[in-house]
Design an enzyme around this catalytic site. Sequence first.
Site, PDB file in Angstrom:
ATOM      1  CB  CYS A 641      42.985  32.874  51.615  1.00 35.80           C
ATOM      2  SG  CYS A 641      44.008  33.353  50.231  1.00 35.80           S
ATOM      3  CG  ASP A 686      42.431  36.913  49.117  1.00 33.09           C
ATOM      4  OD1 ASP A 686      42.058  37.446  48.269  1.00 33.09           O
ATOM      5  OD2 ASP A 686      43.790  37.112  49.685  1.00 33.09           O
TER       6      ASP A 686
HETATM    7  P1  FAD Z   1      47.809  32.009  33.030  1.00 33.14           P
HETATM    8  O1  FAD Z   1      48.611  32.418  31.837  1.00 33.14           O
HETATM    9  O2  FAD Z   1      47.284  33.402  33.640  1.00 33.14           O
HETATM   10  O3  FAD Z   1      47.066  30.837  33.200  1.00 33.14           O
HETATM   11  C1  FAD Z   1      46.157  30.334  34.361  1.00 33.14           C
HETATM   12  C2  FAD Z   1      45.327  29.082  33.919  1.00 33.14           C
HETATM   13  O4  FAD Z   1      44.693  29.110  32.866  1.00 33.14           O
HETATM   14  C3  FAD Z   1      46.592  28.143  33.665  1.00 33.14           C
HETATM   15  O5  FAD Z   1      46.954  27.332  34.581  1.00 33.14           O
HETATM   16  C4  FAD Z   1      45.765  27.161  32.811  1.00 33.14           C
HETATM   17  O6  FAD Z   1      45.114  26.288  33.627  1.00 33.14           O
HETATM   18  C5  FAD Z   1      44.789  27.979  32.091  1.00 33.14           C
HETATM   19  N1  FAD Z   1      45.438  28.468  30.766  1.00 33.14           N
HETATM   20  C6  FAD Z   1      45.403  29.651  30.171  1.00 33.14           C
HETATM   21  N2  FAD Z   1      45.872  29.647  28.853  1.00 33.14           N
HETATM   22  C7  FAD Z   1      45.907  28.350  28.673  1.00 33.14           C
HETATM   23  C8  FAD Z   1      46.355  27.784  27.483  1.00 33.14           C
HETATM   24  N3  FAD Z   1      46.733  28.347  26.406  1.00 33.14           N
HETATM   25  N4  FAD Z   1      46.649  26.166  27.371  1.00 33.14           N
HETATM   26  C9  FAD Z   1      46.002  25.524  28.715  1.00 33.14           C
HETATM   27  N5  FAD Z   1      45.739  26.292  29.762  1.00 33.14           N
HETATM   28  C10 FAD Z   1      45.764  27.559  29.612  1.00 33.14           C
HETATM   29  N6  FAD Z   1      48.278  32.849  42.770  1.00 33.14           N
HETATM   30  C11 FAD Z   1      49.351  32.132  43.744  1.00 33.14           C
HETATM   31  O7  FAD Z   1      50.015  31.559  43.377  1.00 33.14           O
HETATM   32  N7  FAD Z   1      49.499  32.909  44.906  1.00 33.14           N
HETATM   33  C12 FAD Z   1      48.640  33.913  45.456  1.00 33.14           C
HETATM   34  O8  FAD Z   1      48.860  34.364  46.637  1.00 33.14           O
HETATM   35  C13 FAD Z   1      47.441  34.295  44.607  1.00 33.14           C
HETATM   36  N8  FAD Z   1      46.564  35.355  44.993  1.00 33.14           N
HETATM   37  C14 FAD Z   1      45.681  35.757  44.104  1.00 33.14           C
HETATM   38  C15 FAD Z   1      44.831  36.517  44.708  1.00 33.14           C
HETATM   39  C16 FAD Z   1      43.804  36.934  43.746  1.00 33.14           C
HETATM   40  C17 FAD Z   1      42.618  38.179  44.424  1.00 33.14           C
HETATM   41  C18 FAD Z   1      43.553  36.488  42.754  1.00 33.14           C
HETATM   42  C19 FAD Z   1      42.463  36.920  41.795  1.00 33.14           C
HETATM   43  C20 FAD Z   1      44.215  35.521  42.038  1.00 33.14           C
HETATM   44  C21 FAD Z   1      45.526  34.923  42.980  1.00 33.14           C
HETATM   45  N9  FAD Z   1      46.270  34.257  42.590  1.00 33.14           N
HETATM   46  C22 FAD Z   1      47.367  33.812  43.519  1.00 33.14           C
HETATM   47  C23 FAD Z   1      46.120  33.526  41.065  1.00 33.14           C
HETATM   48  C24 FAD Z   1      47.171  34.418  40.341  1.00 33.14           C
HETATM   49  O9  FAD Z   1      46.609  35.998  39.869  1.00 33.14           O
HETATM   50  C25 FAD Z   1      47.375  33.775  38.713  1.00 33.14           C
HETATM   51  O10 FAD Z   1      46.137  33.401  38.177  1.00 33.14           O
HETATM   52  C26 FAD Z   1      48.052  32.527  38.723  1.00 33.14           C
HETATM   53  O11 FAD Z   1      49.488  32.889  39.206  1.00 33.14           O
HETATM   54  C27 FAD Z   1      48.321  32.006  37.283  1.00 33.14           C
HETATM   55  O12 FAD Z   1      48.915  33.005  36.640  1.00 33.14           O
HETATM   56  P2  FAD Z   1      49.747  32.998  35.119  1.00 33.14           P
HETATM   57  O13 FAD Z   1      49.769  34.170  34.471  1.00 33.14           O
HETATM   58  O14 FAD Z   1      50.846  32.094  35.502  1.00 33.14           O
HETATM   59  O15 FAD Z   1      48.784  31.890  34.382  1.00 33.14           O
END
Ligand code: FAD
Length: 688
Positions: A641, A686
Amino acid sequence: AELDTLDLLVLGVILLGTIAYFTKGSLWGVVKDPYASSFAANAGQKTGRTRNFIEKMDETNKNCIVFYGSQTGTAEDYASRLAKEGKSRYGLNTMVADLEDYDFENLDEFPSDKIVMFVLATYGEGEPTDNAVEFYEHIRSDDVSFSNGSSLENLKYVAFGLGNNTYEHYNSVVRRVDESLTKLGATRIGVAGEGDDGAGTMEEDFLAWKDPMWSALAESMGLEEREAIYEPTFSIVDRETLTADSEEVYLGEPNKGYLQGTPKGPFNAQNPYTAEVAESRELFKSKDRSCLHMEIDVSGSNLTYQTGDHIAVWPSNAGFQVDLFLKTLGLTEKRNHVISIKALEPTAKVPFPTPTTYDAIARYHMEICAPVSRQMISTLAPFSPTEKIKAEMTRLGSDKDYFHEKTGHSFYNIAQFLTVLGEGATWDKIPFSAFIEGLNKLQPRYYSISSSSLVQPKKVAITAVVETQVLPSQEAPFRGVATHYLAALADKFNKGAKSDAYDLTYQIAGPRSRHTGTHLPVHIRHSNFKLPSDPSRPIIMIGPGTGVAPFRAFVQERAKQARDGVEVGKTLLFFGSRNAKEDYLYESEWAEYKEALGDAFELVTAFSRDTAKKVYVQHRLKEKSEEVNALLQKKALFYVCGDAARMAREVNTTLAQIIAENRKITPAKAEEVVKSMRAANQYQEDVW
Ligand code: FAD
């Protein structure tokens, strides 16, 4: 016997009551908003509409239908963009359609002068999205047949898939649908496109695929390209008689139940449950990074989960981003004006409920913080504040290299981009419809549940790293949408001074400040990532970083079983992080589990920055080569994972090496063994 007057009266009342019940009052002229969006009008009432898409196209005079198979809305957004472009560049009469809404028995009767487009996401382990299952099974079935036999020789189609190359079955849905359609005699126009979310190139893959596809389609259908004229899909109707306080105005509520303050289940991907935060604590001991452990109480809902499932969190955008977005478009003054969105096109769907406000749309419904797309820039160019800016926008929109040179390291979101490019001018000529069409819907984020359903069936734990990215060209770092929203909730829960640790000004109490406690909307997604049903079977888990989330749940579950006197098999966990002092997740808990599980539990750690040479989980796995192989031969399940891009691949490679060495077989043969372990679900991933 004859009915007397009283009987008739009673029957009459019952009959009227029954009608009222089954029509939910709609025959009685109960409030119907004349500006109601098709979203609200269609929500939950799919009956009565035709399931014959050819008939629907005839009725509405369409010659191009874009079907989508979408789980979270991305494929749907791409489908809308294709429909839009077909109309504006080639004058096609397009419509977008949910695969689930139609039947496909008459696919063979589709006229050869029209075109069907498929935009299909692949989900999980190579499966179709929920709304595509029926279509997929029909088209893939061994004895598939249509109204007049089993040939589709009249059918012309276009196909694009959304997938993730880090998964074993990359884009398998579009590949298989394409294969079946071709086998049935249909003709594909252009190549079957494949977008790769794993490599982060989805948008560019889409852009690179669609231009040659349009040329091929234009040739095949005899279409003339014209200068794309922007035509809005939606009109914005000012609702002067309403204010943001009016009770029928949606201020971010996802549906009518929420608007009326009485949300009802079933709770799912269309209807989140607003759950209360039951616990929240910081897991890192470092000043500049944060990882939240949060427990979410779902006891007031019908939501259930099983160890290994995912929970989806529905975030809202940070207030300061909403402010910037509205200011850039000149909408600050009008942010709380009530508007209705009306589809100008009978087959278009308004993607959120209305009447609503600009503020609510930007805050709750649109992904305004994502990096701006090149196609969006090209769409917006004609509405630039000056001719000079328009020329620059046009160039950026059409020249991929120039675009990357300009934006490559900055990842501007739409408002930041327009602000920088417009040198502060207001972009008030852009029809708001362009944003509804061109920006993605705000997506729920998924988290691997880090608690055991055996231990706490109604309290769902998540383990989330707060995403922060320092960008060289920007003053403020990029802050992840969902994780900063969670951080703000955590701060409120722990009674932080400003209830918003990073000062991002979230509307933390939700629409109409209804969330009195610390609440967030969620739903649960079931997964196939599961413990063996027999607890005595050994398991090997590889979970560095937040990849440890589901394994905390697995170990928590096995510890409980051991305490309950159940025989528990070897439980071997590999965890890794930067260093033992700062980001050793759940350090003190492992000791408690060890107490319950004794020798059955073994934790192996890899701290990459604590030693001169970097050590990662795959190195530790290799060191335990013999034991790992022996456990596998005792039918141990093997779980991975976390990071899909590098870690999961390297673990796969390492495991093949271990098998080759210990079983004295060739590397190729060992690869085969790993493949068959995956096929048999002995190897489960996962990853994200
Ligand atoms: P977002 O706003 O979605 O951004 C994500 C990334 O995109 C950023 O870190 C950056 O690198 C980039 N990005 C987006 N927009 C910009 C911009 N304008 N400028 C620069 N960079 C940008 N996460 C965990 O922490 N724990 C878990 O257990 C976990 N399990 C998951 C399980 C699955 C099945 C999946 C699909 C994902 C999992 N994730 C997990 C990831 C989680 O879903 C999120 O993607 C993560 O927490 C980031 O979300 P966010 O909305 O904070 O970031």
